[in-house]
Design an enzyme around this catalytic site. Structure first.
Site, PDB file in Angstrom:
ATOM      1  N   CYS A 142       0.728  -1.106   0.228  1.00 51.74           N
ATOM      2  CA  CYS A 142       0.092  -0.103  -0.125  1.00 51.74           C
ATOM      3  C   CYS A 142       0.966   1.386  -0.141  1.00 51.74           C
ATOM      4  O   CYS A 142       0.495   2.125  -0.842  1.00 51.74           O
ATOM      5  CB  CYS A 142      -0.952  -0.088   1.224  1.00 51.74           C
ATOM      6  SG  CYS A 142      -0.214  -0.316   2.823  1.00 51.74           S
ATOM      7  N   HIS A 222      -2.362   4.831   6.989  1.00 49.72           N
ATOM      8  CA  HIS A 222      -0.992   5.351   7.034  1.00 49.72           C
ATOM      9  C   HIS A 222      -1.118   6.829   6.778  1.00 49.72           C
ATOM     10  O   HIS A 222      -1.980   7.238   6.235  1.00 49.72           O
ATOM     11  CB  HIS A 222      -0.058   4.580   6.010  1.00 49.72           C
ATOM     12  CG  HIS A 222      -0.028   3.348   6.321  1.00 49.72           C
ATOM     13  ND1 HIS A 222       0.363   2.567   7.312  1.00 49.72           N
ATOM     14  CD2 HIS A 222      -0.171   2.220   5.357  1.00 49.72           C
ATOM     15  CE1 HIS A 222       0.147   1.235   7.260  1.00 49.72           C
ATOM     16  NE2 HIS A 222       0.017   1.002   6.026  1.00 49.72           N
TER      17      HIS A 222
END
Length: 353
Positions: A142, A222
């Site tokens: 990711c 994140h």
């Protein structure tokens, strides 16, 4: 043209999202999913009418005893498909490679596996063409996906010289936050650069990129902060235009109340996104700053969703049903509802109000 038949091996965080995305494409057909669990996760698939196969033959009886209608073994599933998307837990997928090779089908792995497993790592806007017709590829993680998307945007605009980024990583996936995670601390990764920078170079070896990572006590997503040296003096408008021209980067703004990563996830939920998924890089437009030949920016990465569009494009590339990267990207994004602006109100609606 007949649709490409797809199997998803592993119905977890990524697998279930890949399944949903495949089912939204008119040129792909989901044949079934494979797993070994007997809990709510795979039972959900059965309730949704998705054919379930036992990823390990010895688990079939146990799964049936739990009330799961097992359609067969994973090898039987693979015998019916053109492409397998492996979403099994980290390091397990490598052991499945021989199974896909024996079945004579294409295979896609996720970023938990090493680049060496397939010899090819994939981000659609950067290297789609090099995946055409290959037998296997790997979707990078990711965080790496976000790095390649944003730096490729600057590179294609002729602006990228070198990039240095700090990654503030979520502590765990939300569904397993009761099992592990961290509390009241921030944990720095002991190796610099962190693995994402070198991983980005498996997609584009020319990238001059270094990453540092820390783990924070949250599991929403994140957050990245970046300093990028440009090839020349530029303006904020030019840099924003470069990001705006690239696929799968969408702007959020502090001035609109999107002030933190939880705000963005709430926005996705309010907009009706499945599972509140953020497929795009959520880049703060009003935080981005340009000083002569340097740009500073911050963005959000949904670790559960960002790789889903890439996986769909990888299926098309391996199967060879679409040669043009942008045509595949546009098709995928249209089906998933990927946008450039989350809060853009159509002119007609605004005038009517």
């Amino acid at each position: 043209m007949s649709r490409v038949k797809v199997a998803v091996n592993g119905y977890g965080v990524i697998g279930k999202r890949v399944v949903d995305a495949v089912r939204k494409q008119d040129d792909l057909e989901l044949v079934g999913v494979a797993d070994i669990v007997t809990d709510y996760r795979i039972k959900t698939a059965a309730i949704l009418g998705i054919p379930v196969f036992a990823a390990a033959p010895e688990k079939a009886t146990e799964m049936r005893s739990a009330g799961i209608p097992v359609a067969g073994t994973v090898d039987e599933l693979l015998s019916r498909v053109d492409v397998a998307v492996d979403c099994t837990p980290k390091k397990i997928a490598a052991g499945n490679k021989a199974r896909y090779e024996k079945a004579g089908i294409k295979a896609i792995f996720q970023g938990g596996e090493a680049h060496a497993l397939t010899g090819h790592s994939f981000v659609a806007q950067a290297n789609y063409e090099t995946a055409l017709g290959r037998s296997m590829t790997r979707i990078v993680s990711c965080n790496t996906t976000s790095i390649v998307r944003t730096l490729t945007a600057l590179k294609k605009a002729g602006l990228l010289k070198r990039a240095r980024g700090t990654l503030i990583r979520r502590a765990s996936d939300p569904w397993e936050s009761h099992l592990d995670g961290i509390l009241n601390t921030v944990v720095p990764e002991k190796v610099i650069p962190s693995h994402q920078g070198p991983d980005a170079r498996t997609v584009d070896p020319d990238l001059d990129v270094v990453t540092i990572a820390v783990k924070a006590p949250e599991n929403i997503s994140h957050l990245h902060t970046w300093w990028v040296e440009l090839t020349r003096s530029s303006t904020k408008e030019e840099v924003l235009a470069a990001f705006r021209a690239a696929p799968r980067i969408a702007f959020v703004r502090m001035e609109e109340g999107v002030t933190a990563i939880n705000s963005t996830k709430e926005l996705m939920s309010d907009l009706g996104r499945s599972r509140a998924d953020l497929y795009e890089v959520g880049l703060w437009e009003d935080v981005l700053t340009v000083e002569r030949n340097e740009v500073y920016y911050t963005y959000q990465v949904d670790n559960q969703a960002i790789v889903i569009p890439e996986t769909i494009d990888a299926i098309r590339a391996l199967a060879g049903i679409e040669k043009d990267a942008m045509k595949s990207i546009e098709k995928t994004d249209r089906a998933l509802g990927v946008v450039k602006e989350f809060l853009q109100i159509e002119k007609e609606k605004a005038e009517a109000a």
